[in-house]
Design a protein around this motif. Structure first.
Motif, short mmCIF file in Angstrom:
data_model
loop_
_atom_site.label_atom_id
_atom_site.label_comp_id
_atom_site.label_asym_id
_atom_site.label_seq_id
_atom_site.Cartn_x
_atom_site.Cartn_y
_atom_site.Cartn_z
N LEU A 38 0.84 -1.20 0.00
CA LEU A 38 0.00 0.00 0.00
C LEU A 38 0.88 1.25 0.00
CD1 LEU A 38 -2.94 1.05 0.15
CD2 LEU A 38 -2.71 0.99 2.65
N THR A 39 0.63 2.13 -0.97
CA THR A 39 1.50 3.29 -1.22
C THR A 39 0.64 4.53 -1.43
OG1 THR A 39 3.07 1.82 -2.34
CG2 THR A 39 3.35 4.18 -2.68
N VAL A 40 1.11 5.66 -0.92
CA VAL A 40 0.41 6.93 -1.14
C VAL A 40 1.18 7.79 -2.13
CG1 VAL A 40 -0.15 9.14 -0.06
CG2 VAL A 40 -0.84 7.04 1.03
N ASN A 41 0.45 8.39 -3.05
CA ASN A 41 1.02 9.39 -3.95
C ASN A 41 0.97 10.73 -3.22
OD1 ASN A 41 1.48 11.37 -5.91
ND2 ASN A 41 0.58 10.13 -7.53
N PRO A 42 2.10 11.33 -2.88
CA PRO A 42 2.09 12.57 -2.10
C PRO A 42 1.50 13.76 -2.84
CG PRO A 42 4.31 12.08 -2.85
CD PRO A 42 3.48 10.88 -3.18
N LYS A 43 1.35 13.65 -4.15
CA LYS A 43 0.81 14.76 -4.93
C LYS A 43 -0.71 14.87 -4.80
CE LYS A 43 4.54 14.70 -8.36
NZ LYS A 43 4.88 14.54 -9.80
N ASN A 44 -1.38 13.73 -4.65
CA ASN A 44 -2.85 13.78 -4.61
C ASN A 44 -3.46 12.91 -3.51
OD1 ASN A 44 -2.46 11.19 -5.60
ND2 ASN A 44 -3.22 11.64 -7.66
N ASP A 45 -2.61 12.30 -2.65
CA ASP A 45 -3.05 11.46 -1.54
C ASP A 45 -3.74 10.17 -1.98
OD1 ASP A 45 -2.08 13.29 0.34
OD2 ASP A 45 -3.96 14.41 0.33
N ALA A 46 -3.64 9.83 -3.28
CA ALA A 46 -4.26 8.61 -3.77
C ALA A 46 -3.49 7.39 -3.27
CB ALA A 46 -4.31 8.61 -5.29
N ALA A 47 -4.20 6.37 -2.81
CA ALA A 47 -3.58 5.14 -2.32
C ALA A 47 -3.72 4.04 -3.36
CB ALA A 47 -4.23 4.71 -1.01
N THR A 48 -2.60 3.43 -3.70
CA THR A 48 -2.57 2.34 -4.65
C THR A 48 -1.59 1.28 -4.14
OG1 THR A 48 -0.81 3.43 -5.92
CG2 THR A 48 -3.08 3.85 -6.63
N PHE A 49 -1.55 0.15 -4.81
CA PHE A 49 -0.56 -0.87 -4.48
C PHE A 49 0.56 -0.82 -5.51
CE2 PHE A 49 -3.78 -2.33 -1.64
CZ PHE A 49 -3.07 -2.96 -0.61
N GLU A 50 1.80 -0.65 -5.01
CA GLU A 50 2.96 -0.47 -5.86
C GLU A 50 4.08 -1.40 -5.41
OE1 GLU A 50 2.60 1.46 -8.40
OE2 GLU A 50 0.85 2.66 -7.81
N ALA A 51 5.08 -1.58 -6.30
CA ALA A 51 6.24 -2.40 -5.95
C ALA A 51 6.92 -1.84 -4.70
CB ALA A 51 7.21 -2.45 -7.12
N GLU A 52 7.34 -2.74 -3.84
CA GLU A 52 7.95 -2.31 -2.57
C GLU A 52 9.27 -1.60 -2.81
OE1 GLU A 52 9.76 -4.41 1.45
OE2 GLU A 52 8.23 -5.47 0.27
N ASN A 53 9.40 -0.41 -2.20
CA ASN A 53 10.66 0.33 -2.29
C ASN A 53 11.07 0.95 -0.95
OD1 ASN A 53 9.08 2.67 -2.01
ND2 ASN A 53 8.90 2.92 -4.23
N SER A 54 10.27 0.67 0.10
CA SER A 54 10.59 1.08 1.47
C SER A 54 10.69 2.59 1.66
CB SER A 54 11.90 0.41 1.94
OG SER A 54 11.75 -0.99 2.00
N THR A 55 10.02 3.37 0.82
CA THR A 55 9.97 4.81 1.06
C THR A 55 8.97 5.10 2.18
OG1 THR A 55 8.14 5.26 -0.46
CG2 THR A 55 10.37 5.17 -1.40
N PRO A 56 9.05 6.30 2.79
CA PRO A 56 8.07 6.65 3.83
C PRO A 56 6.63 6.63 3.36
CG PRO A 56 9.93 8.17 3.87
CD PRO A 56 10.08 7.34 2.63
N PHE A 57 6.41 6.74 2.04
CA PHE A 57 5.04 6.73 1.50
C PHE A 57 4.46 5.31 1.47
CE2 PHE A 57 7.26 10.39 -0.40
CZ PHE A 57 6.54 11.40 0.21
#
Length: 254
Positions: A38-57
Motif C-alpha cells: 500500500l502506497t500513497v502518492n504525495p501529490k494527490n493522496d491517492a492510495a494504490t498498491f505499488e512495488a515495494e521500495n521502502s519509502t516513507p510513503f
C-alpha cells in the motif's frame, strides 16, 4: 479542511496522532497484488498498491484513536472514496478488513491502481495484512500468566493499538503467537508484526524465575503486570513484586 468529518466526499478528516512504535507496510491478499504494498502518492493522496521500495510513503501506523491508518510520508490518513475513518476488523489468520462504519462497505483492492469502498463480500481483495522487517529468531509460542483469573488465557496483541491483553487461548490466532527478536529484548507478535508494548515500553529484560519470567523495563525496573489485563484491558508496567500477575510463561503449541 478545518471541519472534522468522518464521512464525506471531500478530504476533510479528524486529525489524530499516530501511535508510538515502529511503522509497517500493508499488503493485500489479492493474487494480483503479490509483491505490492500500500502506497500513497504525495501529490494527490491517492492510495494504490505499488512495488515495494521502502519509502516513507509505503510506511504506516495506526492512529491513537484506532480508526485511521496514518502514512509516515504525508502524515495524513489513508483516504478511500473520500473516507478516512474506519473500523479495522481482525481475523485469527492475521488478516484484517478495512470497513467504513457509516456505509458498512469495505476497502476493496480488486484493482490495485484504484481502490474503492465496495459491498462487503469477504474475498481476498478485501483482506489485508501487516508486514514488518523486525528480525526474529527461535520457535513461535503463546504466553500465559500465573494469575488464577488468567488461567486458560493467552496474551493477544491488539491490531490497532500498541497494547496486549489476555483472551481465551486460541492456538489458531496469529495475534496470540509470539517470537523473540534477534536482539533478545523484544517479543514480536506474528499477527501485527510489532513488538509487545506495555505503557510505552517495548524493549524488556527477561528475568527468569524457574519456568516463569518477569518482563522488566531496564530503565525504570518496573515489571509488566497482568492483574487486570483481560478482555481488552491492557498489560501495564508496575512496581516489581513476586505476585503471580507479574509472572509469565511460554506455551508451546502443536
Amino acid at each position: 479542511c478545518d471541519i472534522p468529518l468522518e464521512h464525506d466526499s471531500s478530504k476533510c478528516y479528524t486529525k489524530n496522532p499516530p501511535v508510538k512504535g515502529p511503522s509497517f507496510m500493508v499488503k493485500s491478499r489479492n493474487d494480483k497484488n503479490v509483491g505490492l504494498v500500500l502506497t500513497v502518492n504525495p501529490k494527490n493522496d491517492a492510495a494504490t498498491f505499488e512495488a515495494e521500495n521502502s519509502t516513507p510513503f509505503q510506511k504506516w501506523k495506526f492512529s491513537m484513536s484506532g480508526k485511521q491508518l496514518i502514512n509516515e510520508g504525508t502524515g495524513k490518513p489513508l483516504f478511500v472514496s473520500g473516507v478516512s475513518t474506519f473500523d479495522f476488523e481482525m481475523e485469527a489468520s492475521g488478516d484484517f478488513s478495512i470497513v467504513d462504519k457509516v456505509s458498512n462497505k469495505a476497502v476493496d483492492a480488486w484493482n490495485a491502481k484504484f481502490m474503492v469502498l465496495w459491498h462487503r463480500h469477504g474475498f481476498a481483495w478485501q483482506k489485508f495484512y501487516i508486514v514488518n522487517d523486525i528480525p526474529t529468531t527461535g520457535p513461535t509460542f503463546l504466553i500465559g500468566n500465573r494469575m488464577n483469573k488468567n488461567a486458560g488465557l493467552a496474551l493477544q496483541a491488539d491490531l490497532v493499538k500498541d497494547s496486549a491483553s489476555f483472551f481465551t487461548e486460541d492456538q489458531s490466532s496469529l495475534f496470540q503467537r509470539w517470537k523473540m527478536s534477534e536482539s533478545g529484548t523484544q517479543l514480536i507478535n506474528m499477527g501485527t508484526g510489532r513488538p509487545l508494548t506495555a505503557w510505552g515500553t517495548s524493549s524488556f529484560e527477561f528475568a527468569p524465575n524457574g519456568d516463569d519470567f518477569w518482563l522488566l523495563d531496564p530503565a525504570s525496573g518496573k515489571a509488566a503486570d497482568a492483574y487486570n489485563a483481560r478482555d481488552g484491558h491492557p498489560v501495564i508496567m508496575w512496581t516489581k513484586h513476586s505476585l503471580p500477575w507479574q509472572k509469565f510463561y511460554m506455551i508451546n503449541f502443536s
